[in-house]
Design an enzyme around this catalytic site. Structure first.
Site, PDB file in Angstrom:
ATOM      1  N   CYS A  13       1.106  -1.123   0.208  1.00  0.00           N
ATOM      2  CA  CYS A  13      -0.026  -0.034  -0.124  1.00  0.00           C
ATOM      3  C   CYS A  13       0.869   1.365   0.026  1.00  0.00           C
ATOM      4  O   CYS A  13       2.196   1.245   0.277  1.00  0.00           O
ATOM      5  CB  CYS A  13      -0.966  -0.133   1.298  1.00  0.00           C
ATOM      6  SG  CYS A  13      -0.052   0.311   2.698  1.00  0.00           S
ATOM      7  N   HIS A  75       3.261   2.049  10.536  1.00  0.00           N
ATOM      8  CA  HIS A  75       2.232   1.756  11.525  1.00  0.00           C
ATOM      9  C   HIS A  75       2.188   2.850  12.657  1.00  0.00           C
ATOM     10  O   HIS A  75       1.020   2.895  13.101  1.00  0.00           O
ATOM     11  CB  HIS A  75       2.412   0.596  12.292  1.00  0.00           C
ATOM     12  CG  HIS A  75       2.516  -0.800  11.657  1.00  0.00           C
ATOM     13  ND1 HIS A  75       3.738  -1.195  10.887  1.00  0.00           N
ATOM     14  CD2 HIS A  75       1.673  -1.818  11.251  1.00  0.00           C
ATOM     15  CE1 HIS A  75       3.620  -2.244  10.312  1.00  0.00           C
ATOM     16  NE2 HIS A  75       2.425  -2.517  10.290  1.00  0.00           N
ATOM     17  N   CYS A  97       2.241   6.153   8.344  1.00  0.00           N
ATOM     18  CA  CYS A  97       1.357   6.532   6.990  1.00  0.00           C
ATOM     19  C   CYS A  97       0.546   7.809   7.328  1.00  0.00           C
ATOM     20  O   CYS A  97      -0.061   7.785   8.312  1.00  0.00           O
ATOM     21  CB  CYS A  97       0.422   5.232   7.010  1.00  0.00           C
ATOM     22  SG  CYS A  97      -0.894   5.373   5.700  1.00  0.00           S
ATOM     23  N   GLU A 130       0.203  -0.589  15.064  1.00  0.00           N
ATOM     24  CA  GLU A 130      -0.765   0.456  15.077  1.00  0.00           C
ATOM     25  C   GLU A 130      -1.996   0.907  16.076  1.00  0.00           C
ATOM     26  O   GLU A 130      -1.825   2.008  16.658  1.00  0.00           O
ATOM     27  CB  GLU A 130      -1.516   0.403  13.712  1.00  0.00           C
ATOM     28  CG  GLU A 130      -2.515   1.542  13.338  1.00  0.00           C
ATOM     29  CD  GLU A 130      -3.467   1.289  12.239  1.00  0.00           C
ATOM     30  OE1 GLU A 130      -4.707   2.138  12.293  1.00  0.00           O
ATOM     31  OE2 GLU A 130      -3.242   0.561  11.182  1.00  0.00           O
ATOM     32  N   THR A 166      -6.772   1.113  10.714  1.00  0.00           N
ATOM     33  CA  THR A 166      -7.121   1.426   9.352  1.00  0.00           C
ATOM     34  C   THR A 166      -7.260   0.076   8.518  1.00  0.00           C
ATOM     35  O   THR A 166      -7.772   0.318   7.289  1.00  0.00           O
ATOM     36  CB  THR A 166      -5.928   2.345   8.873  1.00  0.00           C
ATOM     37  OG1 THR A 166      -4.714   1.611   8.960  1.00  0.00           O
ATOM     38  CG2 THR A 166      -6.003   3.425   9.615  1.00  0.00           C
ATOM     39  N   ASN A 227      -3.605  -7.877   8.058  1.00  0.00           N
ATOM     40  CA  ASN A 227      -4.225  -7.612   6.629  1.00  0.00           C
ATOM     41  C   ASN A 227      -4.051  -8.940   5.794  1.00  0.00           C
ATOM     42  O   ASN A 227      -5.317  -9.129   5.176  1.00  0.00           O
ATOM     43  CB  ASN A 227      -3.361  -6.532   5.985  1.00  0.00           C
ATOM     44  CG  ASN A 227      -3.907  -6.418   4.641  1.00  0.00           C
ATOM     45  OD1 ASN A 227      -3.355  -6.400   3.725  1.00  0.00           O
ATOM     46  ND2 ASN A 227      -5.319  -5.757   4.127  1.00  0.00           N
TER      47      ASN A 227
END
Length: 291
Positions: A13, A75, A97, A130, A166, A227
């Protein structure tokens, strides 16, 4: 010959791509660079960067550093990490991010302006990097729930403000919202903020479609990737002939028999080069020559 396709929507990403670029740029200067935690939940990519000189450290090792240069991964980190860096004169290269950074600021602002009876709730994985960064914005006061089964831990007589890690599932987030709306006291308020990254969330329907279009799926990702686990299970639901692998060496050649179409996909932490390596292994397999 069998058709082997790599999912164009899989791979790093934006946040992970930026973090790795920053690491590569710094390492190219010949400087010593530390990374607080694995830069990405993929052992193969971490090993590649280690060979370039990146030194991965944990929080205990970070606390012992002085006058060093440390990269913070996508993170994000809690405020205490930045405070310690200032105290020990550590130069921070912040690769948090932007989506995570905005979420941290929202939660901190919420906490700073919150009365004592308001519950700040984060839908996320306990202990995830995160989530630790998000909880840190509230001095450890935020309540973390990992899924719908944990919602009844909340006090429905008090105000609830809900946020999300997220990379979590949009569908389960909506189920949690519906449950709280149904059970919240009339005297209490409930606000929810859909803070799930759409670049990640949109991969769900895309990867379902990709998995359905192939006889066999190899889902490539590190074992630590949250993820990756979510996306892998989505692939498995659509195509039971889906297999999780961490590296090309794990490809079971026997699976290549009697299939016409093979798909290779992965998580937001899976590098494109690794999926390309998997494709090469499949195409060079003797089984492939017989198809």
């Amino acid at each position: 010959m069998v058709n082997v396709e790599i999912d164009s929507g899989s791979g790093f990403c934006f946040g992970v791509t930026t973090a790795i670029q920053k690491a590569e740029e710094e390492l190219a200067k010949g400087n010593t660079l530390y990374c607080l935690g694995d830069i990405v939940h993929n052992g193969q990519e971490c090993e590649r960067l280690k060979k370039m000189g990146l030194i991965t450290i944990n929080h205990e090792e970070f606390a012992q550093l002085h006058h060093a240069k440390v990269l913070l991964r996508a993170h994000g980190e809690p405020p205490a990490t930045y405070e310690l860096a200032r105290k020990n004169q550590i130069e921070i290269i912040d690769a948090t991010c932007p989506v995570v950074l905005r979420l941290q600021k929202r939660i901190k602002q919420e906490y700073d302006n919150s009365p004592d009876n308001k519950q700040i709730v984060i839908y996320g994985k306990n202990g995830h990097a995160e989530v630790l960064g998000l909880v840190g914005q509230t001095n450890g006061k935020a309540i973390v729930i990992e899924g719908l089964s944990e919602v009844d831990r909340l006090d429905f007589s008090k105000d609830i403000h809900l946020y999300s890690q997220t990379t979590k599932s949009v569908d389960e987030f909506r189920q949690i919202v519906a449950y709280i709306q149904e059970h919240i006291s009339p005297e209490a308020t409930f606000e929810y903020h859909d803070t799930i990254c759409r670049q990640v969330a949109n991969r769900m329907p895309n990867i379902r479609s990709f998995a359905a279009n192939h006889d066999l799926i190899f889902f490539v990702c590190g074992r630590k990737s949250s993820n990756g686990k979510i996306l892998y299970h989505e692939c498995k639901k659509v195509n039971p002939n889906t297999h999780l692998i961490d590296q090309p060496e794990e490809i079971d050649k026997a699976l290549l028999q009697d299939v016409q179409s093979i798909g290779i996909c992965g998580a937001t932490s899976t590098p494109k080069w690794l999926m390309e390596e998997c494709k090469k292994v499949i195409l060079s397999s003797p089984c492939n020559m017989n198809i």
